[in-house]
Design a protein around this motif. Sequence first.
Motif, PDB file in Angstrom:
ATOM      1  N   GLN A  69      43.276  48.143  33.346  1.00 14.18           N
ATOM      2  CA  GLN A  69      42.932  47.144  34.350  1.00 14.18           C
ATOM      3  C   GLN A  69      41.526  47.443  34.835  1.00 14.18           C
ATOM      4  OE1 GLN A  69      45.858  47.550  37.451  1.00 14.18           O
ATOM      5  NE2 GLN A  69      44.541  48.888  38.635  1.00 14.18           N
ATOM      6  N   ASN A 113      37.851  45.604  37.134  1.00 13.14           N
ATOM      7  CA  ASN A 113      37.213  44.522  37.876  1.00 13.14           C
ATOM      8  C   ASN A 113      35.728  44.821  38.006  1.00 13.14           C
ATOM      9  OD1 ASN A 113      36.877  46.344  40.041  1.00 13.14           O
ATOM     10  ND2 ASN A 113      38.883  45.810  40.831  1.00 13.14           N
ATOM     11  N   VAL A 137      40.047  36.065  33.665  1.00 10.19           N
ATOM     12  CA  VAL A 137      40.431  35.881  35.060  1.00 10.19           C
ATOM     13  C   VAL A 137      39.189  35.702  35.927  1.00 10.19           C
ATOM     14  CG1 VAL A 137      42.567  37.202  34.831  1.00 10.19           C
ATOM     15  CG2 VAL A 137      40.469  38.364  35.537  1.00 10.19           C
ATOM     16  N   ASP A 138      39.380  35.137  37.121  1.00  5.20           N
ATOM     17  CA  ASP A 138      38.295  35.051  38.107  1.00  5.20           C
ATOM     18  C   ASP A 138      37.933  36.455  38.582  1.00  5.20           C
ATOM     19  OD1 ASP A 138      38.198  32.306  38.047  1.00  5.20           O
ATOM     20  OD2 ASP A 138      39.605  32.059  39.699  1.00  5.20           O
ATOM     21  N   GLY A 188      37.734  37.641  41.482  1.00  7.46           N
ATOM     22  CA  GLY A 188      38.536  38.118  42.604  1.00  7.46           C
ATOM     23  C   GLY A 188      39.801  38.858  42.217  1.00  7.46           C
ATOM     24  N   THR A 189      40.234  38.768  40.971  1.00  4.75           N
ATOM     25  CA  THR A 189      41.455  39.441  40.542  1.00  4.75           C
ATOM     26  C   THR A 189      41.140  40.465  39.456  1.00  4.75           C
ATOM     27  OG1 THR A 189      41.878  37.731  38.888  1.00  4.75           O
ATOM     28  CG2 THR A 189      42.880  37.417  41.030  1.00  4.75           C
ATOM     29  N   ASP A 190      42.039  41.432  39.295  1.00  5.46           N
ATOM     30  CA  ASP A 190      41.858  42.442  38.256  1.00  5.46           C
ATOM     31  C   ASP A 190      42.172  41.860  36.884  1.00  5.46           C
ATOM     32  OD1 ASP A 190      41.161  44.385  40.042  1.00  5.46           O
ATOM     33  OD2 ASP A 190      43.037  45.508  39.909  1.00  5.46           O
ATOM     34  N   ARG A 203      43.577  42.501  33.202  1.00  4.50           N
ATOM     35  CA  ARG A 203      44.585  43.424  32.686  1.00  4.50           C
ATOM     36  C   ARG A 203      44.817  43.194  31.207  1.00  4.50           C
ATOM     37  NH1 ARG A 203      47.384  45.657  37.025  1.00  4.50           N
ATOM     38  NH2 ARG A 203      47.029  44.580  38.990  1.00  4.50           N
TER      39      ARG A 203
END
Length: 141
Positions: free
Chosen positions: A59, A61, A90-91, A93-95, A97
């Motif tokens: 994971q 970011n 993903v955006d 703002g999210t992790d 994975r």
Amino acid sequence: MTRTKESGMKSRGGRGAVIGALGLASVALAAGPAFAKGGVDITAPHTAQVGKTFTVTAQGNDDAAGYLRICLERRSGGQAWHRVTCGAVVDTGTDARATAHVKAAHRGVLEYRAVVYGLTSPNDSQPVRERTSGPVRVDVR
């Protein structure tokens, strides 16, 4: 009267020096480089049995890109890194994975790492490598 004037002048001079120093410090901080925040983590078992399946997860970011994607890579015997799998886009703002279920085919040491890519849109065809984890080793016995 002279005494009050002198202390008043020294006081004003000292305030001016402090204000000037604070102003210089704020300009220096504003002119310094901006660093993106983020990180990447990877987990895998230390050992695995030949013929058995084990799981590698990652994971990550990074706030430098609008969209993120994380991929897992593997190498054995010091050879080049090869992509195993990638997670969904993903955006920021999210992790991001990714999970890989790997079947250990033969004895030896396998190394895995995670790579976080930054994208400008969900369909970006030229992602930019933002972060790379350190390798984790799996000893297949």
